[in-house]
Design a protein around this motif. Structure first.
Motif, short mmCIF file in Angstrom:
data_model
loop_
_atom_site.label_atom_id
_atom_site.label_comp_id
_atom_site.label_asym_id
_atom_site.label_seq_id
_atom_site.Cartn_x
_atom_site.Cartn_y
_atom_site.Cartn_z
N ASN A 81 57.00 67.45 49.55
CA ASN A 81 55.76 66.76 49.92
C ASN A 81 54.52 67.33 49.25
O ASN A 81 53.41 67.16 49.75
CB ASN A 81 55.57 66.80 51.44
N VAL A 82 54.66 68.05 48.14
CA VAL A 82 53.51 68.65 47.47
C VAL A 82 53.09 67.83 46.26
O VAL A 82 51.91 67.51 46.08
CB VAL A 82 53.82 70.11 47.05
N GLU A 83 54.04 67.47 45.45
CA GLU A 83 53.72 66.83 44.17
C GLU A 83 53.16 65.44 44.38
O GLU A 83 53.80 64.57 44.97
CB GLU A 83 54.98 66.76 43.29
N ASP A 84 51.95 65.23 43.89
CA ASP A 84 51.33 63.90 43.82
C ASP A 84 51.22 63.21 45.18
O ASP A 84 51.30 61.98 45.25
CB ASP A 84 52.10 63.00 42.85
N GLU A 85 51.07 63.97 46.26
CA GLU A 85 50.95 63.33 47.57
C GLU A 85 49.58 63.56 48.19
O GLU A 85 49.37 63.20 49.36
CB GLU A 85 52.05 63.82 48.52
N ALA A 86 48.64 64.16 47.47
CA ALA A 86 47.31 64.39 48.02
C ALA A 86 46.64 63.07 48.37
O ALA A 86 45.95 62.96 49.41
CB ALA A 86 46.46 65.19 47.03
N GLU A 87 46.82 62.06 47.55
CA GLU A 87 46.20 60.76 47.81
C GLU A 87 46.77 60.14 49.09
O GLU A 87 46.03 59.56 49.89
CB GLU A 87 46.43 59.82 46.63
N GLY A 88 48.08 60.26 49.28
CA GLY A 88 48.68 59.72 50.49
C GLY A 88 48.21 60.44 51.74
O GLY A 88 47.94 59.81 52.77
N TYR A 89 48.08 61.77 51.66
CA TYR A 89 47.56 62.53 52.81
C TYR A 89 46.11 62.12 53.10
O TYR A 89 45.70 62.05 54.27
CB TYR A 89 47.63 64.02 52.53
N ALA A 90 45.33 61.87 52.06
CA ALA A 90 43.94 61.44 52.27
C ALA A 90 43.89 60.12 53.02
O ALA A 90 43.00 59.91 53.87
CB ALA A 90 43.23 61.34 50.92
N ASP A 91 44.82 59.22 52.75
CA ASP A 91 44.87 57.95 53.49
C ASP A 91 45.17 58.18 54.96
O ASP A 91 44.60 57.52 55.84
CB ASP A 91 45.92 57.04 52.87
N LEU A 92 46.06 59.13 55.26
CA LEU A 92 46.38 59.44 56.65
C LEU A 92 45.17 60.06 57.36
O LEU A 92 44.92 59.78 58.53
CB LEU A 92 47.58 60.38 56.73
N VAL A 93 44.44 60.93 56.65
CA VAL A 93 43.24 61.52 57.23
C VAL A 93 42.21 60.43 57.53
O VAL A 93 41.54 60.43 58.56
CB VAL A 93 42.65 62.58 56.29
N ALA A 94 42.09 59.46 56.62
CA ALA A 94 41.15 58.36 56.84
C ALA A 94 41.54 57.54 58.06
O ALA A 94 40.67 56.96 58.72
CB ALA A 94 41.11 57.47 55.60
N ARG A 95 42.81 57.50 58.38
CA ARG A 95 43.26 56.74 59.55
C ARG A 95 43.05 57.51 60.84
O ARG A 95 42.64 56.94 61.85
CB ARG A 95 44.74 56.38 59.40
N GLY A 96 43.31 58.83 60.84
CA GLY A 96 43.20 59.61 62.07
C GLY A 96 41.88 60.31 62.27
O GLY A 96 41.50 60.62 63.41
N LEU A 97 41.16 60.62 61.20
CA LEU A 97 39.86 61.30 61.23
C LEU A 97 39.88 62.53 62.15
O LEU A 97 39.13 62.62 63.13
CB LEU A 97 38.76 60.34 61.69
N PRO A 98 40.75 63.50 61.86
CA PRO A 98 40.81 64.70 62.71
C PRO A 98 39.59 65.59 62.52
O PRO A 98 38.86 65.47 61.52
CB PRO A 98 42.08 65.40 62.22
N CYS A 99 39.40 66.50 63.46
CA CYS A 99 38.30 67.47 63.32
C CYS A 99 38.60 68.48 62.22
O CYS A 99 37.69 68.86 61.47
CB CYS A 99 38.09 68.20 64.65
N PHE A 100 39.88 68.89 62.13
CA PHE A 100 40.26 69.90 61.15
C PHE A 100 41.60 69.52 60.51
O PHE A 100 42.39 68.76 61.08
CB PHE A 100 40.37 71.29 61.79
N ILE A 101 41.83 70.10 59.33
CA ILE A 101 43.09 69.90 58.61
C ILE A 101 43.60 71.27 58.19
O ILE A 101 42.96 71.96 57.39
CB ILE A 101 42.91 69.01 57.37
N GLU A 102 44.72 71.68 58.74
CA GLU A 102 45.34 72.95 58.35
C GLU A 102 46.41 72.66 57.28
O GLU A 102 47.29 71.82 57.49
CB GLU A 102 46.01 73.63 59.54
N VAL A 103 46.32 73.33 56.18
CA VAL A 103 47.32 73.20 55.10
C VAL A 103 48.02 74.55 54.96
O VAL A 103 47.38 75.55 54.63
CB VAL A 103 46.66 72.78 53.78
N LYS A 104 49.32 74.55 55.19
CA LYS A 104 50.07 75.81 55.21
C LYS A 104 51.35 75.67 54.39
O LYS A 104 52.04 74.67 54.47
CB LYS A 104 50.42 76.21 56.65
#
Length: 810
Positions: free
Chosen positions: A651-674
């Motif tokens: 889930n690392v390669e070329d998936e930043a755009e997809g994660y950004a779409d999920l963030v746009a849908r949920g609008l969380p306060c914070f995003i932890e990337v580990k």
């Protein structure tokens, strides 16, 4: 006859003229018509005899000498000459023609060996014969069945290699052993998968085998059986979707010391798998169900089962089919069920009905009157005269079967037994306790985190201290539910915790859980008293729990009384950090205030989520999206966090755009990337996870920068707020928590409890209301995030300098 009235009535006059003409010439007319019919008959007979000679008849593949059959079509003139000669010979012609027709219409006798299945399909003789792939499915907790399955695959493969006819290529591919905890059910049990022929050319047909040990606890077996049952009853799917496989067979392992007989439960789960597979395959049971005792005759029975399967596959290789069995062979019902069917004979039977009621024969179950009167009949069946509606469970009727409606009434004498999730005598209990868990009640657990031990010795705290101000040595890691609805590839729980989609176990009261986890946590803290390097002041502080991380194992939100349990934590002024896997939207919607709510976002699309989390729910993606919508609605009432676990190659390669779409849908306060933590278990290895899937910290930094750019491109105001390089973890925050150019990611815990007491568990207050002080400088982006109070050491305990990890902001 006078025709004076012709002008007055022409039609009447014409009719009179036609009748007079018929009477005068009827004999010549009849003779002429008869002769014309005779000539027409002779002409049709002549043309009918000529047509077959002009048709080009292609030979069937099993008929020899095709040239002899094609000769009439290739020489029409010769055939005409023969027919002309036969007309002159009269009787001899008739005899010859009848013989030719008889020879053409009678089926040809086929001599020689039994034909292969491919020969009967009508394809060309040069087409490659299909290969047969044997798939051996197994389940295992203690790894015993896994070893047996892999050894069986090798020995069975050797037996199959000897089946091939002399001078012919072996039709069998090497058998494959597949762990039911790792495979995708939809891929194998809704429709047979398409497997490529590794030897090149030709199709591949499948043969299923199962090695199933039975357990008295919740294991992957329960989920497999639930999936098979749901597949059969799903109106969107054919009731026999696996009918295209060649066949199947099941072998069960058990323990007669605990379950002496099959009626008492010996190999009961293998029996259930066999029953449902019979329905899904349209009765393609290739060999009877085999059973064996682990401690006595298990391997001897398995050897006999293997010999029988070898004989079956020998027949399959020669004929392409399983052959014909005795009456009832392949029936999905076992012997005891068949007896019930014969006795029932399509009627509604009640074992606990009064004597006079039993003596009265009911009408056919297919009658509408019977269905309407079921409620009255059940009331009559009560011997004590009480209302059955208050005591009896609903009638279970299977509407997916064809034919007559046969409602199956649940016997009143059969008690419904609700089992424990993790009984004390179960392998799951033994495995979890060996890993350091303390099991509380029947479904809860607590364990000391490694960061708690590290903080007690002054060797560094968890990233939660850098991000949110949590003292690791005052944090209790626990869960009220050891069961989970996912089988994540990166789970470090060794795959031993129970799994399930619905709660079907004994429910322990929240007070028992709260008292038990707190007591066991303090016991584990006290065990650290004599460990070298433990600081006295931190040990004293650790005896006062201030925080609770509900993220140990399983799914905490799955517990039916999770809100009551959270209330007990908050009453003791213990903060709550709850982590869920976004698979239970209804429970999430009913959740009351927590200090911080985490949702695991392990993939940016449906296929990646299926590969990484391996969810049990069929509608996992729809559930996932519903949970994101719930978080969006609550973003001004709770602190919400997206937890992204990066697995290189998944889930690392070329998936930043997809994660950004999920963030746009949920609008969380914070995003932890580990970055994922590799635990080196066999379960992870089988799932395809190795050290090569663990990203370096610089790779995590690069991903975070790409994600930040993708968020800004969508107009979302997020920035990199903090980092903890030692945990390979970075925090992005909403601009809501950036005040006067400084990030405020810490939490004011006292303010949170004051608001909770004033507003109540369902009160209306926002995350900004209990926002804490500014994030310390050492925890911000580019400074590493290591706690300056502590001393970082290497593996041998020697102090090392904690250097900041450089990272490009732009």
């Amino acid at each position: 006859m006078s025709y004076d009235h012709w002008d007055a009535n022409p039609s009447a006059a014409f009719a009179l003229y036609a009748v007079e003409l018929w009477h005068e010439h009827r004999i010549p007319i009849i003779l002429t018509t008869f002769c014309a019919l005779v000539v027409l008959r002779i002409y049709l007979h002549w043309t009918a005899d000529q047509k077959p000679a002009e048709l080009l008849v292609f030979p069937k593949i099993y008929q020899p000498e095709p040239e002899a059959l094609l000769a009439p079509a290739l020489a029409p003139e010769k055939k005409k000459e023969e027919v002309n000669n036969t007309i002159a010979k009269n009787d001899e012609t008739t005899t010859t023609v009848e013989k030719e027709k008889k020879q053409q219409n009678v089926p040809r006798r086929i001599k020689g060996e039994l034909t292969r299945k491919t020969a009967r399909r009508g394809s060309s003789e040069e087409a490659p014969a299909p290969k047969i792939q044997v798939l051996i499915f197994y389940s295992s907790i203690t790894a015993n069945t896994e070893k047996v399955a892999k050894d069986f695959a090798q020995t069975f493969g050797t037996s199959l290699a000897a089946i091939a006819s002399e001078g012919k290529e072996c039709p069998f591919l090497a058998p494959k052993a597949l762990d039911l905890a790792e495979v995708d059910y939809d891929e194998y049990f809704i429709s047979p998968p398409k497997i490529e022929n590794e030897q090149g050319g030709g199709p591949v047909e499948l043969f299923y085998l199962f090695l199933i040990p039975s357990y008295n606890i919740d294991t992957i077996n329960d989920n497999v059986l639930e999936h098979l049952q749901e597949t059969h009853h799903d109106f969107r799917i054919d009731t026999a979707p696996l009918s295209s496989i060649l066949g199947y067979s099941v072998f069960g392992f058990g323990d007669r010391e605990g379950w002496p007989t099959e009626e008492d439960g010996f190999c009961f789960q293998a029996k259930e798998v066999d029953r449902w597979m019979a329905k899904l395959t349209a009765r393609k049971r290739a060999f009877p169900l085999g059973v064996g005792d682990w401690k006595r005759d298990g391997f001897a029975r398995l050897s006999e089962w293997q010999i029988g399967l070898t004989e079956v596959l020998t027949l399959l290789e020669q004929t392409g089919g399983l052959g014909e069995g005795v009456a009832g062979s392949g029936d999905p019902l076992e012997s005891d069920d068949e007896a019930d069917v014969d006795e029932d004979d399509g009627e509604v039977m009640f074992d606990d009905a009064p004597t006079d009621a039993k003596a009265t024969k009911q009408k056919s179950a297919g009658s509408l009157e019977d269905v309407e009167d079921l409620g009255r009949i059940m009331d009559m069946s009560r011997a004590d005269g009480t209302d059955a509606k208050l005591t009896r469970a609903p009638i279970a009727i299977d509407f997916t079967t064809s034919g007559k409606i046969q409602p199956k009434v649940r016997k009143a004498t059969a008690a419904i037994v609700v089992k424990e999730m993790v009984p004390k005598n179960s392998p799951t209990y033994t495995s979890l306790t060996k890993q350091g868990y303390s099991i509380v009640g029947s479904h809860s657990g607590v364990k000391i985190c490694r960061w708690t031990k590290s903080a007690l010795r002054g060797r560094g705290s968890c990233y939660k201290y850098s991000f949110y101000g949590i003292n690791s040595h005052q944090c209790m890691e626990t869960t009220p539910s050891l069961s989970c609805s996912n089988k994540c590839v990166f789970c470090w729980r060794h795959g031993t915790n129970p799994v399930g989609t619905t709660w079907r176990w004994v429910v322990d009261p929240p007070q028992l859980i709260f008292d038990g986890v707190r007591e066991n946590h303090y016991k584990k803290i006290k065990m650290m008293r004599g460990v070298p390097g433990v600081r006295a002041e931190r040990f004293a502080e650790a005896m006062r729990i201030r925080h609770c991380a509900l993220s140990l194992v399983g799914e905490p939100i799955f517990y039916p009384h999770i809100n009551e349990f959270l209330g007990m934590l908050h009453a003791e002024r213990i903060s709550s950090f709850l982590v869920c896997n976004a698979q239970h939207p209804d429970e999430l919607a009913a959740l009351q205030h927590v200090t911080q709510l985490y949702v695991s976002i392990d993939a940016s699309n449906r296929e990646s989520l299926r590969r990484i989390d391996r969810p049990l729910h069929r509608d996992f993606w729809e559930r996932f999206q519903r949970c994101l919508d719930i978080l969006r609605e609550r973003r001004f009432r709770q602190r919400t966090v997206f937890r992204l676990t990066l697995v290189k190659g998944f889930n690392v390669e070329d998936e930043a755009e997809g994660y950004a779409d999920l963030v746009a849908r949920g609008l969380p306060c914070f995003i932890e990337v580990k970055g994922v933590t590799y635990c080196g278990t066999s379960t992870s290895s089988n799932a395809g996870l190795t050290m090569a899937n663990v990203p370096f910290y610089q790779e995590v930094c690069d991903f975070v920068l790409a994600l930040e750019r993708a968020l800004h491109k969508r107009g979302l105001k997020y920035g990199i707020a903090a980092e903890h390089a030692h945990s390979c973890c970075i925090l992005l925050g909403s601009e809501r928590f950036n005040v006067d150019g400084k990030w405020h990611t810490l939490i004011d815990y006292e303010k949170f409890f004051e608001l909770l007491e004033a507003k109540g568990p369902g009160g209306d207050f926002s995350p900004e209301d209990y926002m804490g002080a500014a994030t310390p400088e050492w925890a911000t982006w580019g400074n590493g995030g290591f706690d300056p109070r502590d001393v970082r050491v290497d593996r041998k305990g020697r102090p090392v300098e904690a250097a900041a990890v450089p990272a490009e902001v732009n």
